[in-house]
Design a protein around this motif. Structure first.
Motif, PDB file in Angstrom:
ATOM      1  N   MET A 161      -9.323 -14.703  14.995  1.00 51.13           N
ATOM      2  CA  MET A 161      -7.906 -14.703  14.627  1.00 51.13           C
ATOM      3  C   MET A 161      -7.257 -16.002  15.090  1.00 51.13           C
ATOM      4  O   MET A 161      -7.527 -16.490  16.173  1.00 51.13           O
ATOM      5  N   SER A 162      -6.385 -16.550  14.245  1.00 52.31           N
ATOM      6  CA  SER A 162      -5.691 -17.782  14.593  1.00 52.31           C
ATOM      7  C   SER A 162      -4.505 -17.499  15.498  1.00 52.31           C
ATOM      8  O   SER A 162      -4.074 -16.348  15.659  1.00 52.31           O
ATOM      9  N   ALA A 163      -3.949 -18.571  16.084  1.00 54.33           N
ATOM     10  CA  ALA A 163      -2.748 -18.424  16.906  1.00 54.33           C
ATOM     11  C   ALA A 163      -1.595 -17.871  16.085  1.00 54.33           C
ATOM     12  O   ALA A 163      -0.815 -17.048  16.553  1.00 54.33           O
ATOM     13  N   ALA A 164      -1.499 -18.331  14.831  1.00 48.25           N
ATOM     14  CA  ALA A 164      -0.420 -17.856  13.968  1.00 48.25           C
ATOM     15  C   ALA A 164      -0.555 -16.363  13.700  1.00 48.25           C
ATOM     16  O   ALA A 164       0.415 -15.609  13.743  1.00 48.25           O
ATOM     17  N   GLY A 165      -1.804 -15.912  13.412  1.00 46.54           N
ATOM     18  CA  GLY A 165      -2.025 -14.496  13.154  1.00 46.54           C
ATOM     19  C   GLY A 165      -1.756 -13.636  14.372  1.00 46.54           C
ATOM     20  O   GLY A 165      -1.162 -12.547  14.271  1.00 46.54           O
TER      21      GLY A 165
ATOM     22  N   LEU B 103       1.086 -10.602  15.001  1.00 52.26           N
ATOM     23  CA  LEU B 103       0.702  -9.274  15.485  1.00 52.26           C
ATOM     24  C   LEU B 103       1.449  -8.903  16.762  1.00 52.26           C
ATOM     25  O   LEU B 103       1.964  -7.785  16.902  1.00 52.26           O
ATOM     26  N   LEU B 104       1.534  -9.833  17.707  1.00 51.21           N
ATOM     27  CA  LEU B 104       2.228  -9.564  18.969  1.00 51.21           C
ATOM     28  C   LEU B 104       3.715  -9.340  18.748  1.00 51.21           C
ATOM     29  O   LEU B 104       4.330  -8.483  19.401  1.00 51.21           O
TER      30      LEU B 104
ATOM     31  N   GLU C  45       1.324 -10.019  29.660  1.00 49.23           N
ATOM     32  CA  GLU C  45       0.328  -9.426  28.754  1.00 49.23           C
ATOM     33  C   GLU C  45       0.161 -10.283  27.508  1.00 49.23           C
ATOM     34  O   GLU C  45      -0.967 -10.516  27.045  1.00 49.23           O
ATOM     35  N   ARG C  46       1.275 -10.774  26.986  1.00 49.92           N
ATOM     36  CA  ARG C  46       1.211 -11.631  25.796  1.00 49.92           C
ATOM     37  C   ARG C  46       0.492 -12.939  26.119  1.00 49.92           C
ATOM     38  O   ARG C  46      -0.362 -13.400  25.353  1.00 49.92           O
ATOM     39  N   GLU C  47       0.830 -13.564  27.245  1.00 52.41           N
ATOM     40  CA  GLU C  47       0.208 -14.822  27.623  1.00 52.41           C
ATOM     41  C   GLU C  47      -1.291 -14.668  27.814  1.00 52.41           C
ATOM     42  O   GLU C  47      -2.077 -15.545  27.431  1.00 52.41           O
ATOM     43  N   ASP C  48      -1.715 -13.538  28.409  1.00 49.09           N
ATOM     44  CA  ASP C  48      -3.146 -13.310  28.631  1.00 49.09           C
ATOM     45  C   ASP C  48      -3.887 -13.189  27.306  1.00 49.09           C
ATOM     46  O   ASP C  48      -4.995 -13.719  27.146  1.00 49.09           O
ATOM     47  N   LEU C  49      -3.277 -12.506  26.346  1.00 49.29           N
ATOM     48  CA  LEU C  49      -3.905 -12.360  25.038  1.00 49.29           C
ATOM     49  C   LEU C  49      -3.953 -13.696  24.301  1.00 49.29           C
ATOM     50  O   LEU C  49      -4.959 -14.038  23.673  1.00 49.29           O
ATOM     51  N   GLU C  50      -2.873 -14.453  24.389  1.00 46.31           N
ATOM     52  CA  GLU C  50      -2.826 -15.751  23.708  1.00 46.31           C
ATOM     53  C   GLU C  50      -3.849 -16.720  24.279  1.00 46.31           C
ATOM     54  O   GLU C  50      -4.405 -17.551  23.559  1.00 46.31           O
ATOM     55  N   SER C  51      -4.122 -16.628  25.573  1.00 46.58           N
ATOM     56  CA  SER C  51      -5.060 -17.559  26.214  1.00 46.58           C
ATOM     57  C   SER C  51      -6.494 -17.352  25.754  1.00 46.58           C
ATOM     58  O   SER C  51      -7.358 -18.207  25.978  1.00 46.58           O
TER      59      SER C  51
END
Length: 232
Positions: A1-5, A9-10, A19-25
Motif C-alpha cells: 500500500m502506498s502512503a496516499a492509500g 484509510l487512516l 498509532e497513526r505514526e506507527d502505522l505510517e512508519s
C-alpha cells in the motif's frame, strides 16, 4: 500500500496520534517516512508539514510551480531561511532554522536512491526578489548546478507569458509508485499547503501547470559557472 492509500484509510477510520505514526512508519522501502523525528528541532515541525514530508518521502515524481520563488527542493539553506522568514505566519527563529535545514535535507532525494523525479517551474519574478543579493546569487548558482540532473527539469515562466501562463499561488502535485496516474495535490494558502486528493483536483493541477507552456529550460553555460541561459 502506498502512503496516499494508507492516509485515505487512516482518515476514514479516524486513526490519529502515535498509532497513526506507527502505522505510517511501516510503509515503503524508500526513505523513512518519519526521518525528521530524531532531529534536534523535530518539535518545530507542524503536523501538517509532517504529513507533507511523509508523502514526499514516498513519492516517485513531483510537479510544482511557484510564481515568485525558486522551488523548495532546489533552494539553498540561506535562500530558504530568507523565504521562510518572510512568510505570513511570522515564524520565530527556531522555526526558520528548522524549516531551512529540513528543506535542504529533503534534497537528498534528488541524488540518492530511490531518486525523485521533479518537474519544477518558477516565475521570472524570483530572479528579482531577494533581500540579500549575495543570497540570490548563491541560489541561482545552485539552481544551475542542479538543472542538468537527469531526474530534474527546471523551467522559468517569463513575465511575458502573461496571465494565462502564470498561477496566482504555489502548487505541488505528487505521484506515487503504485498509482502513477493519480496523486496528491497541495495548493499554497495562508498557513501552509492545503492537500487535495480527488481526481478532479489532480486534473486541475495538471491543467494549471500546463499553462506554463511558455516556460524556458535552465541550462548551464560554459562561459561562467554562475551564469544561465534560457531556451524555450
Amino acid at each position: 500500500m502506498s502512503a496516499a492509500g494508507l492516509k485515505t484509510l487512516l482518515d476514514h477510520y479516524g486513526i490519529t496520534g502515535q498509532e497513526r505514526e506507527d502505522l505510517e512508519s511501516l510503509i515503503g522501502n524508500g526513505p523513512p517516512r518519519q526521518w525528521w523525528r530524531d532531529l534536534d528541532y523535530a518539535e518545530a515541525i507542524t503536523p501538517a508539514f509532517a504529513e507533507y514530508l511523509a508523502l514526499e518521502a514516498d513519492a516517485a515524481a513531483l510537479m510544482e510551480y511557484y510564481p515568485s520563488a525558486f522551488p523548495g527542493l532546489l533552494q539553498t539553506e540561506a535562500y530558504a531561511q530568507e523565504m521562510i522568514a518572510a512568510g505570513l505566519d511570522s515564524p520565530n527563529e527556531e522555526r526558520v532554522e528548522a524549516g531551512a535545514e529540513v528543506r535542504v535535507l529533503r534534497q537528498r532525494r534528488l541524488t540518492q536512491e530511490p531518486l525523485l523525479t521533479i518537474e519544477s517551474y518558477f516565475g521570472e519574478v524570483a530572479l528579482l526578489v531577494a533581500g540579500n543579493q549575495s543570497v540570490l546569487a548563491g541560489q541561482i548558482q545552485h539552481a544551475i548546478k542542479a538543472a542538468p540532473y537527469p531526474n530534474v527539469s527546471l523551467r522559468m515562466v517569463p513575465l511575458s507569458a502573461g496571465r494565462p501562463g502564470l498561477l496566482s499561488s504555489g502548487i505541488t502535485l505528487m505521484r506515487f509508485p503504485d498509482d502513477i496516474e493519480n496523486g496528491f495535490v497541495f495548493f499554497e494558502a495562508v498557513g501552509g499547503m492545503l492537500p487535495r486528493r480527488t481526481g478532479r483536483d489532480v486534473r486541475r493541477a495538471e491543467r494549471a501547470i500546463a499553462q506554463s507552456n511558455g516556460a524556458r529550460c535552465l541550462r548551464r553555460t560554459q562561459s561562467s559557472p554562475v551564469s544561465a541561459s534560457w531556451k524555450s
